[in-house]
Each structure stands twice: as C-alpha cells, then as structure tokens.
Write an enzyme that holds these catalytic residues in place. Structure first.
Site, PDB file in Angstrom:
ATOM      1  N   GLY A  88     -45.356  12.771  -8.691  1.00 49.15           N
ATOM      2  CA  GLY A  88     -46.305  13.870  -8.609  1.00 49.15           C
ATOM      3  C   GLY A  88     -45.760  15.045  -7.827  1.00 49.15           C
ATOM      4  O   GLY A  88     -44.573  15.136  -7.551  1.00 49.15           O
TER       5      GLY A  88
ATOM      6  N   ASP B 182     -39.615   0.919  -0.028  1.00 47.14           N
ATOM      7  CA  ASP B 182     -38.888   2.151  -0.360  1.00 47.14           C
ATOM      8  C   ASP B 182     -38.564   2.934   0.917  1.00 47.14           C
ATOM      9  O   ASP B 182     -38.767   4.144   0.982  1.00 47.14           O
ATOM     10  CB  ASP B 182     -39.706   2.999  -1.338  1.00 47.14           C
ATOM     11  CG  ASP B 182     -38.839   4.043  -2.057  1.00 47.14           C
ATOM     12  OD1 ASP B 182     -37.599   3.888  -2.063  1.00 47.14           O
ATOM     13  OD2 ASP B 182     -39.403   4.998  -2.609  1.00 47.14           O
TER      14      ASP B 182
END
Length: 1014
Positions: free
Chosen positions: A704, A831
């Site tokens: 996004g 992550d």
C-alpha cells in the site's frame, strides 16, 4: 584439521603424541577387510556425508579421510570433525576394537549423550563439542574409565554435572563450557589428580561457590570458569594450585578479598577477575614473576595499588578501572619494560603519574581519566611510537601538553578535557596522521587555530579555553570534521566562507567568542548540520535565507548578536527542536511555524518583530500593517461592499445546486467508513480521509501507500497506511491488515510503533499510526549511498554516529524481546529489517510493519506457515526451505540489522555472490581482523570494542542453525551491559563481552571462542 583439534594440539602436545603414535605394546590387528566393512557401514549410518566420499571398498581404510591407523594397521582413531553430520552416533563405531580417539566436533549431531560409546573399551580421547546434544550428562559416564581427554563444549546439555565424573581418574582435560547446565557441578572433580585443564565457562549453574576440593588439583594449569554463576569468596585452597598458569573467574558474583596466595603462584601468567563483587585491598605480597596480564576491573576494590606490582617485569596489561582505589600510582610501574596497556580510569587515585611511564616500554593504551591526578602528564608516553590514545580527562592535571605527543603519529585520540592544562598545543598534535578525536575543552589552553588538521580528524572540542585569533581560511582542508566545538574562547574576526565547505559537519558551536561581520550566505553545503550555535558574539547583517534549506538542522541559536532585517520566510521549512533568535535587531513577521507558545522565548528583545498569533507577546502584524498603510475610509467601504456583493451572488448561484448533493454524498461517504480506536484520539475519520492526497504521500510499497496527515492546526501529524486503492482487496493484503490490527491493537511498548486506530470500509483499509519524523533506519544507514548511485534526493545525508546506532540497536532489541518474552502470547514479527525500524525525533527505535507477524500459541512452539514471507538478506535459512518458524527467525533478522549497524553495509551487499551475513561469516572464518569489517565512516578507537562486540553478536544471531542462536532476552542483556559506555567517552577501555550470556549460541570455532573469552 578442525579448530578444536588445533586447540587440543596446542594444550596437550604430549597426549597427542600418545594418540598418533602406536601403543607401547603390539596388539593383534583386526582383519583389514572387517574394518573396511565396519567403516563403510558407519558411513552409511551417518547419512553418507559427502565430505568422506573417499571411503570406498577399493582402498585401505588407512588411506581414507579422517582415519588414523596404528603400527599394526588397525584403525586407532577417527577425526570426523566438521563433516556436516546430522545423524546420531551409531553403535557400529565401537566395532573398531582398537579405537583410541574419536573427534566428531563441529557437526549437527542430535540426541542425548551417546551411551553407545561405552562399548569403545580403549577410548581415551573424545571430542563432541559444537553439536546439538541435549539432556543431562549420564550418571554412569565413568564407564568410559580410560578417558584422558573429553570435550563436550558448545552443546545443549542441561541439568547437573554428575559426581561420577570424578571417577575418571585418568582425565587430563575436561571441557564442558558453553552449554545450558542449570544444576550444580560436583566437588568430586577435586579427585581428578591428573587434571591439567578444566573449562566450565558460560553456563548458568545454580548459584554455587568454588569447592574447596578444587585446591587438590595440583597439576591444573588452566582453570576457566568465566560467567558460571559463582558466588561467595575464592577459597584459600586455590593457593595450592602450584602449576596454575591461567585463571579466569570473570563475570561472576564472587565477593570478599582476593586471596594473597594467588599473587604468589610462580607459574601464573594470566589473571582475570573483572566484573565480580570483590572488595577490600589488593595484596601487597606479589611474587608472581611470570604474570603477564592483571585484570581486576569493575569490582569494589579499595586501598592503594601495591608497590610490588612494579616487580612484575613481564607484565603487559594492568587493568584496574572502575574500582574504589585511592592513593598514588607507584612510580615503579612506569619502569616496567613490557607494559603496553595501563587502564586505571574511574577510581579515586591522586598524586603525580609515574614520570617514566612509556619511556621503558612500548605503551599502546593509556587511560587515567576520572581520577584526582595532579601534576603533569608523563613526558614520554609515546616514546615507543605505538601509543593509540592519551586519555586523562576529568583530573587536576596541569602544565603543558608534552612535546613528545606532537611527534606521535600513531595517536588516534587525545582526551584531556576538564583539567587545568595551559600553554599552546604542540604543532604536531593537530596534524598527527591517525588522529580522529582531539578533545581539549575546559582547560586554559591558548594560541591560535591551525590552518591544517589531521586528514581524518572528526571531532575537535576546544570549548572553555583561551584560544584566540581568527578561524584560518585553511579550515576548508578540515574535510572530515563532524564536530567542531569552540565555545567560550577569544576567537575573533569574521567567520570565513571556507567553513561552509565542510561536507560532514554536524555540530558547529562557536558561541561566546568575539566574531563580527556577516554570516557567509553559501551554507547550502551544510547538509549534515544538526546543531549551530553562534550566540554571544558581535555578528551583524541579515540572517542568510539559505539557512532555511538545511534539511537536518535541529538546534539553532543566534541570540545576543546584532542581526537585523527580517527572519527569512524559508525558516518555515526547518524542523527545529530548539530556536533562539533573542537579543538582536530583527524586524517583520515571525514565521508561521514558530508563531506559537513552543517558541515564546525564542524572539525576546527584538522590538520590531510582530506576530499573527495573539498568544505571543508581540504586536499584531495586521494592526501594524493597517497603521502603516491607512486607506481612506470611503475607499475601504467601497471595496468591502463590492467584495460582499460578489460573494453573495456567487454563493446564491451555486449553493442551491450543490447543497443537497453534497450533503447526501458526505453522509453516504462517511457512513461507509468505520473507525476503531486503540488510543485516545483528538481527530475524526473526516480529518484523515480529506488528506489522502498525492501531496501528502511519503512512501509506498507492496502492501500500500503511506501518507503524512496533519490532524490539527498545532502541527501534529499521523502516518496513514492505505492497504488498498481502487481495486478488489487481495487475500494476502487482507490477512496483513488483520494481523497488524490484531497485534498492534493489543500491545503497548515504547519501542513498538503505536497504532492509533483503523478506519475501514468495504473497499478500503486504513491504519493510522503515530508519525515518526525521522523515518526508517534503512534510509539513515543506506540513503546516501543510494543517492550517489540513483540520483534521488529523498534520503538522509547525515551519518549516524556509533552511540546513536547503539541506542537504536538496544531500542529495537527491547521491542523484540517484549514481543517474544513478555506478551501473554508470544509474537514473531517475521519481517525484521532496517526499513521496518522507525526513528522518532530523538532517533529512538520503534519496531513497525506487523503485516507478516504471527502470534504463537505457546512460547517456543514451532509453527508451519503455508507460504514463506519476509525480505531477502534478512530471512533465516531454515525458514526458506521448511517454512517452520519460531522466535529464532526474528533473532536471525535482527542479527543482520546488527551487522548493518556495525559495518554500514546493506543486507544484500556482502559481495556479488553473498548476503551480508554470509560475507561477515566468511571474513571471520578467513581470520580477517574484525576491525577491517567495520563501517569506516564511524570507526573510531574509543568505539572499536563495542563495534566489534556488536559485529560478533550479529554473527552469533545469524548462525545457520536456529537452536544455537540466542534468545532476544539474552541479546538485549548483552546490549544493556554496554549501554552505559556507548558514548565512547567515559570508559574508553570498557569491554562488552558477548559470549557469556549465549549458552550454545555460536557460529565461531571452539578455539576462537576460547581465545576470545580469554
């Protein structure tokens, strides 16, 4: 040959001869064909490792890799170290009836202690170190009655060390270091009358005292019990260890007095007792003529330094820092011919320093800071030509800086601040070829500034002295200068335009001098400048408008000068934390950004300034404009009527046409959005939705776009992450959105980014976070490099110094440790990377981007993911091929971040074929100095120890075997231990010891660990 074999050869040469030579009597050889068959079966049972492919039926076993034969042709030894073996040890190995030694270190052998070896009746030498064995050492280990050497270090053994180990009366070497023993060790070890080496270091035993019985080990040469949870006093019986050469009890909780007899052991060469709780005085009876190193730092020792220390003619290192020692340093210590390291900082020592210090030896490290020394610095500190640092700040020293330091090109740092030195600085000090730090503040030095500085000097601190004259135009050659602090001197003249050409300048403090004239206007090259203080001078003219274009400027003080004219409108672009323009002759309007109470003291004593905001105590700018340009009342009335008429006509024409439509649309649009708050909010969804425009876009990625949205007139912002834009939401993006909401909506931690709320509709998902103005760690570490290769300008040009990097590492570690260990249900991020570590206004770290995170049902439980997710360069190897995850994949990724911080390299820039983690491991494995791997932009002598430790910690965290990586709690504890010294000033000799906390977490060879710890 394996590293542990080399260690064994080094420590027990006589035993190795016994292994490699035949036994003293002839034995009946096994049939060669039988041994051939046994070894081939053994190879198959070990999984046919490629490293022993030379084993085949067409040649003699005595010619095979790792096989040793005796004079009779039978197999006497197997060296299968570092062969990538992953299977348990089969019973077949003991079918070799004459097997005397077995080395299977540096593999991945699982399971408990291999009791099948009990059938190896002639086994004398056993090395199983650096595998993944688990469970306890068996109580019947004394069945291996012929053992002379056993090394089980760097595994995962737990529980107690059994008393029966004391029955192995032939033992010469016993190494059980770096396991996970959480029980006790037995006093029966004192029965091992032949024992020469004992290594229990780096284990979390139950709090235990050193058994008195250990004093019976008359042949013991090497005692290594660093970080073993020892308590109580050192028993007097250790004075009986007449053969002892190396004693390391550092990093424990020992207390009381150090036994006098330890200094009387004739063979002792190394004594390490730092980081305990010893109290009392150091004995005056020192007879250890062979002592090479004495390290008693970081204890509670008091009294004086013994005069007898001056008799230790072989002494190379004397480290007594961070104690409560008082009195004078014996002058005889300055006569020691082998002394290279002298560190006594942070004590209560007084009197004169030994005048001959450095004259008779090649002194390398000299740190006497934070004491009460008086008199002069020794004249011959650099007589040997290898001195790296002269560190003596915070004392009562006086006189001139010795001229000999001006001829010392080896110097990296001189730190003499907060003393009573006087006179001029020797010319050579300014230009010493290796000088990096020159810190002379708070003295009475005089003279002018040099035209030329050392090429690598990055920190020049001269404040609170009597330096005079102008800043020379030659300052343009000070190209690597980062900090220039010369406040409160007698400097005069104009500030030369050449000073604006220093590309790395971050802090420029010239306040309290006698500068006059105008400021140079060509200051646009100061891209890295964060602090500028020119207050209390006689500067005049206008403030250069170019100052408003300095992207990183945070502190600006131009007060108490004679500046005039307007404050440049470009100041609205600055993101200042502190601003002071008071006591000048400025006029005009205060810039909008500073027209608020946060800067109410920034503009005092400027009578011609005005403000729009009535809160500030300044005249209203509009009132002043009206007074200065009064318009006739009839003209003003006509303009007003005309304006109102045009406005009413326009509103009448448009209002009725669009009113109903707008109302319906607004209601329909707002009704479609649902706001779920997780914090107390002072804004609504309408504030956010109206600002999702391209003008506010600050970033974008695979999941996004991110916007910077103002939520009120006070200048407060939030960061809004929009997961989807004008198309059907992807299933994975939906999962990421839900994961982030689930996790960030329930956890609170200072080092985890705050999720304020989420706003969702059927067609769009918005996550609203606190706004962190300093963006990501990735942009700070690597942004400038990408600028040079890609031509983009949206990066940070400043170089993060080491204390800031260390602070960021600790903050990120705190956030991850909280997720792994302190949440009710542990969370793995999946992550972790430098672009997901955000920095606030004080450059403190926040862990962000939890779209891939997972909550584990139980701490330590392994989960299998249907797909691999993460970032290349940060991804743990087991995750790539098994998709089995636990907290250790975050530890691996954080290890890569540590390597980035220490080396300055990007995660995929090891070289053209390797990642950063692989590159770092190769450099270390090839024996290259760690210092050569560190970031050259911040590689400074006083930080090298910490940077090396963080580099080593990164290596350990990125071990290819997940079970050997430390937990984040252990990683955080290591970083916390070093945080007090991370500014590199207070304790230049402080050590950050990585290995004690890590259990089996290591990728280093046993020899390297052994020597590093020692």
């Amino acid at each position: 040959m394996s590293e542990l074999t080399i260690l064994f050869l080094r420590t027990s040469p006589l035993l190795c001869v016994l292994v490699l030579l035949s036994l003293p009597f002839k034995v009946i050889s096994q049939d060669a064909n039988t041994e051939n068959t046994i070894l081939l079966n053994l190879k198959q049972q070990l999984g046919n490792p490629s490293s022993i492919q030379s084993w085949n039926s067409s040649s003699s076993p005595c010619d095979w890799t790792g096989v040793t034969c005796g004079d009779d042709g039978s197999v006497s030894g197997l060296d299968l170290g570092e062969k990538n073996i992953t299977e348990t040890i089969p019973a077949t190995v003991c079918d070799l009836k004459n097997l005397t030694f077995l080395y299977m270190n540096l593999n991945y052998i699982p399971g408990g202690f291999p009791k099948v070896l009990y059938n190896c009746t002639k086994l004398q030498y056993l090395d199983l170190s650096q595998n993944i064995f688990v469970g306890p050492i068996p109580d019947d280990i004394d069945k291996l009655s012929g053992l002379r050497y056993i090394n089980l270090g760097a595994n995962n053994f737990t529980g107690n060390i059994p008393p029966q180990i004391g029955n192995l009366t032939e033992l010469l070497t016993l190494h059980l270091f770096q396991n996970q023993f959480n029980g006790t060790f037995p006093k029966e070890i004192g029965k091992l009358s032949n024992l020469e080496e004992l290594g229990f270091a780096f284990n979390e035993f139950l709090p235990s005292s050193i058994p008195v019985e250990f004093g019976q080990l008359k042949k013991l040469r090497f005692l290594w019990m660093r970080q073993s949870n020892l308590i109580g006093e050192i028993p007097e019986s250790l004075n009986n260890l007449s053969s002892l050469e190396h004693l390391d009890l550092a990093g424990n909780y020992l207390e009381g007095k150090i036994p006098d007899g330890l200094f009387s052991l004739k063979n002792l060469t190394n004594l390490y007792l730092f980081q305990n709780n010893f109290s009392g005085e150091i004995t005056q009876r020192v007879e250890t003529l062979n002592l090479v190193e004495i390290d008693l730092a970081m204890n509670h020792l008091n009294g004086s330094i013994p005069e007898d220390f001056g008799k230790l003619k072989k002494l190379q290192l004397l480290s007594l820092f961070d104690n409560h020692l008082s009195g004078e340093v014996p002058s005889s210590i300055g006569l020691l011919p082998a002394l290279t390291t002298f560190k006594v900082f942070s004590n209560n020592l007084s009197g004169a320093l030994p005048p001959k210090m450095g004259f008779y030896s090649k002194l390398v490290e000299f740190d006497v800071s934070t004491n009460q020394f008086s008199g002069q610095l020794p004249e011959n500190l650099c007589a040997g030509g290898v001195l790296l640092g002269a560190v003596a700040f915070e004392n009562n020293l006086s006189g001139r800086v010795p001229k000999s330091l001006g001829n010392c090109n080896s110097l990296h740092t001189i730190q003499l601040y907060s003393n009573s030195f006087s006179g001029e600085i020797p010319a050579g000090v300014w230009t010493a070829s290796n000088m990096t730090y020159l810190m002379l503040s708070d003295n009475s030095f005089s003279g002018g500034l040099p035209s030329k500085l050392a090429w690598n000097l990055s920190r020049l601190e001269l404040s609170n002295n009597r330096f005079s004259g102008p800043i020379p135009p030659g300052i343009s050659s000070w190209v690597n200068l980062v900090d220039f602090k010369a406040s409160n001197n007698l400097l005069s003249g104009e500030i030369p335009v050449e000073i604006t050409s220093l590309p790395h300048l971050s802090n420029l403090l010239l306040d309290g001098n006698q500068f006059s004239g105008q400021l140079p206007s060509k200051i646009i090259s100061w891209k890295s400048l964060t602090s500028l203080n020119l207050s209390r001078n006689a500067l005049s003219g206008q403030i250069p408008e170019e100052m408003g274009s300095l992207p990183d400027l945070l502190y600006l003080d131009l007060s108490q000068n004679h500046f005039s004219g307007q404050i440049p409108l470009e100041f609205d672009q600055l993101k200042l934390i502190f601003l002071n323009l008071s006591s000048n002759h400025l006029s005009g309007k205060i810039p909008d950004q500073f027209d608020n109470l946060a800067y109410d003291n920034s503009f005092l004593n400027n009578s011609n300034l005005c403000a729009v905001n009535p809160i500030l105590n300044f005249p209203n700018c509009y009132a002043k404009l009206r007074d200065s340009k009064k318009m006739p009342s009839k003209t003003l009335a006509l303009i007003l009527v005309l304006t109102v008429t045009i406005f009413l006509v326009t509103m009448t024409v448009t209002l009725f046409k669009v009113r109903d439509y707008q109302r319906k649309k607004a209601k329909r649009d707002l009704a479609a959005w649902k706001l779920t708050s997780f914090q107390r909010l002072d804004f609504t969804e309408a504030n956010v939705l109206a600002s999702l425009t391209e003008n506010n876009l600050i970033g974008s990625g695979g999941s996004g776009k991110v916007y910077r949205v103002a939520i009120n007139r006070a200048g407060d912002y939030v960061a809004v992450k929009r997961i989807w834009i004008n198309e059907k939401m992807d299933h994975n993006l939906e999962k990421e959105f839900l994961a982030e909401v689930q996790i960030l909506g329930t956890i609170r931690h200072a080092n985890i980014v705050k999720l304020l709320c989420c706003i969702s509709s059927e067609s769009s998902k918005l996550l609203v976070y606190e706004f962190l103005e300093n963006q990501s760690l990735d942009r700070w570490l690597h942004g400038r490099k990408r600028t040079s290769s890609m031509g983009t300008s949206s990066v940070h040009n400043s170089v993060l110094d080491w204390p800031t990097r260390f602070q960021i590492a600790m903050g990120a570690a705190q956030g991850l440790s909280y997720m792994h260990h302190d949440c009710s249900t542990p969370i793995i991020h999946r992550d972790v990377k430098s672009s997901n570590i955000l920095l606030d206004s004080e450059l403190k770290a926040r862990i962000a981007d939890f779209g891939l995170a997972r909550i584990l049902a139980k701490q330590g439980e392994v989960h299998t993911m249907s797909v691999v997710a993460g970032s290349f360069g940060y991804m743990a190897p087991e995750y790539a091929y098994t998709t089995r995850v636990n907290e250790k994949i975050d530890v691996y990724s954080f290890g890569v971040v540590l390597l980035e911080l220490a080396t300055g390299r990007e995660p995929n820039s090891g070289d053209e074929h390797t990642s950063l983690a692989e590159w770092a491991r190769q450099q270390f494995g090839q024996g290259k100095p760690v210092v050569d791997c560190l970031d050259p932009e911040i590689k400074e002598p006083c930080f090298l120890q910490e940077m090396t430790t963080v580099f080593n910690l990164g290596l350990i965290c990125t071990h290819s075997l997940s079970s050997t990586r430390p937990s984040m709690k252990d990683v955080l504890e290591i970083l916390r231990r070093g945080f007090a010294d991370s500014n590199g000033e207070k304790k230049t000799g402080a050590e950050l010891d990585v290995f004690p906390l890590l259990g089996t977490a290591t990728s280093l060879s046993a020899k390297t660990q052994h020597e590093t710890a020692i």
